[in-house]
Design an enzyme around this catalytic site. Sequence first.
Site, PDB file in Angstrom:
ATOM      1  N   HIS B 125       0.838  -1.326   0.112  1.00 14.64           N
ATOM      2  CA  HIS B 125      -0.088  -0.124  -0.012  1.00 14.64           C
ATOM      3  C   HIS B 125       0.970   1.244   0.156  1.00 14.64           C
ATOM      4  O   HIS B 125       1.987   1.094   0.519  1.00 14.64           O
ATOM      5  CB  HIS B 125      -0.815  -0.088   1.227  1.00 14.64           C
ATOM      6  N   ASP B 201       2.953  -4.502   7.706  1.00 16.58           N
ATOM      7  CA  ASP B 201       1.874  -3.853   7.732  1.00 16.58           C
ATOM      8  C   ASP B 201       0.564  -4.809   7.811  1.00 16.58           C
ATOM      9  O   ASP B 201       0.422  -5.654   7.117  1.00 16.58           O
ATOM     10  CB  ASP B 201       1.673  -3.373   6.133  1.00 16.58           C
ATOM     11  N   GLN B 204      -4.808  -5.455   6.707  1.00 13.77           N
ATOM     12  CA  GLN B 204      -5.505  -6.289   6.298  1.00 13.77           C
ATOM     13  C   GLN B 204      -5.675  -7.652   6.883  1.00 13.77           C
ATOM     14  O   GLN B 204      -6.712  -8.368   7.431  1.00 13.77           O
ATOM     15  CB  GLN B 204      -5.470  -6.784   4.808  1.00 13.77           C
ATOM     16  N   LYS B 227     -10.756  -1.551  10.577  1.00 10.54           N
ATOM     17  CA  LYS B 227     -10.708  -2.742   9.718  1.00 10.54           C
ATOM     18  C   LYS B 227     -10.894  -4.004  10.513  1.00 10.54           C
ATOM     19  O   LYS B 227     -10.797  -5.165  10.093  1.00 10.54           O
ATOM     20  CB  LYS B 227      -9.459  -2.709   9.019  1.00 10.54           C
ATOM     21  N   CYS B 369      -4.708   2.551  -3.583  1.00  8.93           N
ATOM     22  CA  CYS B 369      -3.438   2.846  -3.055  1.00  8.93           C
ATOM     23  C   CYS B 369      -2.121   2.050  -3.356  1.00  8.93           C
ATOM     24  O   CYS B 369      -1.408   1.908  -2.431  1.00  8.93           O
ATOM     25  CB  CYS B 369      -3.682   3.360  -1.506  1.00  8.93           C
TER      26      CYS B 369
END
Lengths: 157, 411
Positions: B125, B201, B204, B227, B369
């Site tokens: 991202h 990261d 997700q 999220k 993104c």
Amino acid sequence: MSNLEDLYREIILDHYRSPRNRGELPSPPAHKVEGFNPLCGDEVTLYLDVHDGVLSDIKLTGHGCSISQSSSSLMSAAVKGKPLNDVNATIETFKQLMTGHESALTTEEEADEEVDLRTLGELAALQGVVKFPVRIKCATLAWNALRQGLDEIANQN
Amino acid sequence: MSSFNVRRIRADIPLLQREINGRKITYLDSGASSLQPHAVIDAMSRYYELRHANVHRGVYQTANEATEAYEGSRAAVALFLNAPGGADEVVFTKNTTESLNLIAKTWGADHLAQGDVVLVSEMEHHANIVPWFQLREATGVEVRFIPVGDDYRLDLTKLDELLDGVKLLSVTAMSNVLGTKNPIAELAEAAHRVGALIAVDGAQSIVHGVTDVQELDIDFLAFSGHKMLGPTGIGVLWTRESVLDTMGPFMGGGGMIADVRVDGFTPAKGVARFEAGTPPIAESVGLRAAVRYLTGLGMENVADHDHELTVDALTRLESSFDGRVRVIGPSDTKDRGGVISLDVEGVHPHDVAQVLDQFGVCVRPGHHCAKPLMKRFGLAATARASFGPYSTTRDTDVLLEALTSAVSMFG
């Protein structure tokens, strides 16, 4: 589904599938101008030939959604070969069509200034776009590029 | 799967009761933001109704309660991640983006110099690319990319070469475009072998499976509350205490100092020095409620459910459109989560999403993104459907029905 059919009218889908005036003109002498929508990645490049106050030829390339690409195709068909005064008037009328929805929400006065759709011909097919506010920027992409290109040509002279 | 009942989960989520264009909402944009159960919304309301005050300040009852609530959330997050140092390793931020920026602008600025390499991947991202480019401008570090193969997975065949000179490997645990889950434990081992740290990261992955920072043996983890069924406005940066202690402060202001004089300041110790100003207190309460809710479901169960939905959706997409709908992501469902990017022949993603909206189907069109990744596969955009713990195969039914309409409309 009526709103959706209003957005994707047959004329729009036709111009999306078979875009008019697709291609490039040698630049120079043609004036090249690009429009870009960074949010959705839609792109349009216009090639403008102006002679003796007339937009004698226009070609375009680009990629994007059906609304941005059909709007640019419809635009090219509407302004090609027209005197600049008429082109300027068409740009203004089209922008008014696209902003009519917003002004109706702001002032009654502006809402009264209704666009005469008869002057727009096939372009009137794009009026369904105003019901989808996030798509207005798709429809106006090529028109903003045309405005910018004509202004740049005027400033050169 | 005794504790996992998707019908009960759906009944917990008020937004799933909404109708859009005369149809029950089909929410397939959890990759962008998840929906919240009553437990989260109510916890935040109750906090504002009964306990709200600023934290770490007052001596009165509600101020103490607000501080306990905020610090209690930190402890709950630490437990959820199995953080070895507990709450002292959990920094609250605004979102994943701020967490990744915090790493670059504090640890990166303090520890990296010209000649050092930050290794990211082509499937990141922008939030895990741009902060490193900014650090490159400031310090001259090199930013290097792990390529993505034609199988939509990281191409690790030249990992040893790529790791040469690397001080930080910063990589996503699960692609927000492809659904690919990356081998984080393996990457952590490789990074540590060359003396580099690894930042993950988890935006997700956090809601698609178990995240155990000790088992993965990573050094930083960034993710967002919204999220994972929590509220917007709060994110987390977890880092091991031994690393955290070597990082300078982030933003300046109240709460992050030990002392301020006319000639300068001394930063606070611990996580406080990264949390200038009034923090997201109510949001932390909501996040804690989300963590409790997810823990109640069991993250293994959430992962199994996500896997079943993904296998079902990929199978049906494959067989339904005579090749006109292409999935941009691994067809192999091992190490693959429920984020499904679609390329519909002859129909631009924005038009796909527009038609789907008429069916009450919420998907995300665009570059997500991740422009370097889009470029890698020669795409300007995709239409992305993504699952949450509350998703069902019924959502996929409606998605397929709406896609059929989009394909025939532009046919």
